[in-house]
Write an enzyme that holds these catalytic residues in place. Structure first.
Site, short mmCIF file in Angstrom:
data_model
loop_
_atom_site.label_atom_id
_atom_site.label_comp_id
_atom_site.label_asym_id
_atom_site.label_seq_id
_atom_site.Cartn_x
_atom_site.Cartn_y
_atom_site.Cartn_z
N GLU A 185 8.87 1.59 -1.14
CA GLU A 185 9.51 1.34 -2.45
C GLU A 185 9.87 2.62 -3.19
O GLU A 185 9.45 2.83 -4.33
CB GLU A 185 8.62 0.44 -3.31
CG GLU A 185 8.51 -0.96 -2.75
CD GLU A 185 8.01 -2.01 -3.74
OE1 GLU A 185 7.76 -1.66 -4.90
OE2 GLU A 185 7.90 -3.18 -3.34
N GLU A 390 6.77 -7.03 2.66
CA GLU A 390 5.99 -7.60 1.56
C GLU A 390 6.69 -8.84 1.04
O GLU A 390 7.93 -8.90 0.99
CB GLU A 390 5.81 -6.62 0.39
CG GLU A 390 4.78 -5.54 0.65
CD GLU A 390 4.56 -4.60 -0.52
OE1 GLU A 390 4.62 -5.05 -1.68
OE2 GLU A 390 4.33 -3.40 -0.27
C1 BGP Z 1 4.74 -3.82 -4.48
C2 BGP Z 1 3.90 -2.68 -3.96
C3 BGP Z 1 2.53 -3.09 -3.53
C4 BGP Z 1 1.89 -4.16 -4.39
C5 BGP Z 1 2.85 -5.28 -4.76
C6 BGP Z 1 2.30 -6.27 -5.75
O1 BGP Z 1 5.74 -3.33 -5.30
O2 BGP Z 1 4.56 -2.07 -2.88
O3 BGP Z 1 1.76 -1.92 -3.42
O4 BGP Z 1 1.23 -3.61 -5.46
O5 BGP Z 1 4.05 -4.74 -5.28
O6 BGP Z 1 2.33 -5.74 -7.04
P1 BGP Z 1 1.23 -6.01 -8.13
O7 BGP Z 1 -0.07 -5.65 -7.53
O8 BGP Z 1 1.60 -5.14 -9.30
O9 BGP Z 1 1.33 -7.45 -8.47
#
Ligand code: BGP
Length: 490
Positions: A185, A390
């Site tokens: 990201e 993801e």
């Molecule tokens: C993405 C990241 C992850 C994870 C996910 C969920 O953007 O790559 O590392 O954190 O988001 O986000 P959050 O934990 O803020 O809900």
């Protein structure tokens, strides 16, 4: 004409989401599909100051008092064998995790920490012993603090440091890792620089500085892709960008332009450089017009043009709905009330509401059909295989009597996304794997353990570590069956 009206009637009779009926046959998930799940080092490992690990920018951030820090996290560093055994029980074909640069080279450049090498060697061996494909992210937000002190990604020396680090990774693990992800990201780090946290004493960089950092990261990525192809000819490497299709709020052409502005600036401008080795023309015009374009040295663009990824990895959670800018400060608003992620830009776009989608408890849009659209767009644009690295739903899971966790909302979320993924495959999109976030509960960047994503529950609270024991959620057994049937039973 007759055909059109027949088709119309047929479509109107279907429930929304049932448009797969326009195909006579739905394609199956491919053989060898990488059914996986994801984590990142700083969110899962803990042991943040053990066995020679150096401090990263994440370790040095002022942490919100209400949520857990990253010191112990899910204690995966000490329990990885138990965790991998559970992943094997889940039937995972792939596990996507990140390597903490500071465990390998504590100061970002210079001495190598053998204990860090050993940890990842052991983890990769353990995965391979169960036939689980390791998918390794080289950099997931946690830049070594020692490099940040010297200017971080704003300093061209960080590019060299990243290459040195990459060489160590390819030398040590290259023969056992087939899939590498360069940077997780990059677009989140560049567009929302405060979102991951800013180390104490540092300030959010100016936009001009940020786009210089962006250039250096893109250059580092190009070099690393070339290096991987040279050092590990049997491995594949690609970028992992948070990617999403965008909708105009209305059919007003100005909304369409605004949606295209933000889709380009937020997604394509990053992926285009990785895949085509050149800056995207719209985003470049935007940068130049605002005096934000980076300083490019001789040879940079040739280097970028010489590199090509083997696949595109995308993190997909939500779509965005976009309206034309009103040209004043009302264009800017906090995403789902999160002040660290401001959306909208005067003269570019403003965020709008979509009445056709659901939202999570945290205000994140739930749009499974948007995944199909995003996959179509990415494939059409780059014609490269896609790996979903993801996708998932955060929720405050509750342990009921007898260690039961009824996370039906997670099953529902993933099921609907898999249905759309299968339709995208039927559309002709080449998707090689699906790694939802997250394999096991991890610390959520802003909501700690109050917001969980895993198939496996970690028994700890925000501050009370309890026994950290692992508990299978209801979604664990559901996903296990999905994998066992290669997606035939969703
Ligand atoms: C993405 C990241 C992850 C994870 C996910 C969920 O953007 O790559 O590392 O954190 O988001 O986000 P959050 O934990 O803020 O809900």
């Amino acid at each position: 004409m007759k055909l059109r009206s027949d088709l119309k009637t047929k479509i109107f009779k279907l429930k929304r989401g049932d448009y797969k009926m326009i195909y006579n046959n739905i394609k199956e998930f491919p053989e060898n599909f990488l059914w996986g799940a994801s984590t990142s080092a700083y969110q899962v490992e803990g042991a943040s100051n053990e066995d020679g690990k150096g401090m990263s920018v994440i370790d040095m951030c002022d942490h919100p008092k209400e949520t857990s820090d990253f010191k112990v996290a899910s204690d995966h560093y000490h329990r990885f064998k138990e965790d991998v055994k559970l992943f094997a029980d889940l039937g995972l074909k792939a596990y996507r995790f990140s390597i903490a640069w500071t465990r390998i080279i504590p100061n970002g450049i210079g001495d190598i920490n053998e204990k860090g090498i050993k940890f990842y060697n052991d983890l990769i061996d353990e995965l391979n012993s169960y036939g689980i494909e390791p998918i390794v992210t080289m950099f997931h937000f946690d830049l070594p603090y020692a490099l940040e002190e010297k200017g971080g990604w704003g300093n061209r020396e960080t590019i060299d440091a990243f290459i040195e680090y990459a060489k160590v990774l390819f030398e040590c693990f290259g023969s056992k890792v087939k899939y590498w992800l360069t940077i997780n990201e990059q677009n989140t780090m560049i567009l929302h620089p405060g979102a991951i946290g800013i180390p104490k004493g540092f300030e959010i960089p100016t936009k001009k500085e940020i786009y210089q950092q962006n250039h250096h990261m893109l250059l580092a990525q190009a070099r690393v892709m070339n290096l991987c192809h040279k050092m590990c000819p049997d491995s594949k490497i690609g970028p992992a960008v948070n990617t999403t299709a965008m909708y105009g709020e209305t059919c007003n052409p100005n909304d369409a332009i605004a949606a295209h502005n933000w889709e380009t600036i937020r997604c394509w401008s990053f992926l285009d450089v990785a895949a085509f080795g050149r800056y995207n023309s719209l985003s470049w015009s935007y940068l130049v017009d605002r005096g934000l374009e980076p300083n490019i040295l001789e040879g940079d663009m040739e280097e970028m043009a010489s590199a090509r990824p083997d696949f595109i990895a995308i993190n997909y959670y939500s779509t965005a709905t976009i309206a034309a800018s009103k040209g004043d400060t009302s264009d800017i608003s906090a995403r789902a009330g999160d002040q660290q992620i401001m959306l909208g830009e005067q003269g570019v776009y403003r965020a709008a509401e979509n009445p056709y989608v659901d939202k999570t408890k945290y205000g994140w849009v739930i749009d499974p059909v948007g995944l199909r659209l995003t996959l179509r767009k990415v494939y059409e644009r780059y014609n490269l295989p896609i790996l979903i690295t993801e996708n998932g739903i955060g929720a405050p899971d509750v342990v009921e009597e007898n260690d039961v966790i009824n996370d039906d909302y997670r099953i529902d979320y993933i099921k609907k996304h898999l249905e759309q993924l299968q339709l995208a495959i039927t559309d002709g999109v080449k998707v090689i794997g699906y790694c939802p976030w997250s394999a096991i509960d991890v610390v959520s960047t802003h909501q700690g353990y109050g917001k969980r994503y895993g198939f496996i529950y970690v028994n700890r609270d925000e501050f009370d570590l309890k026994d950290l024991r692992r508990i299978k959620k209801k979604s664990f057994n559901w996903y296990k069956n999905v994998i066992a049937t290669n997606g035939k039973v969703l």
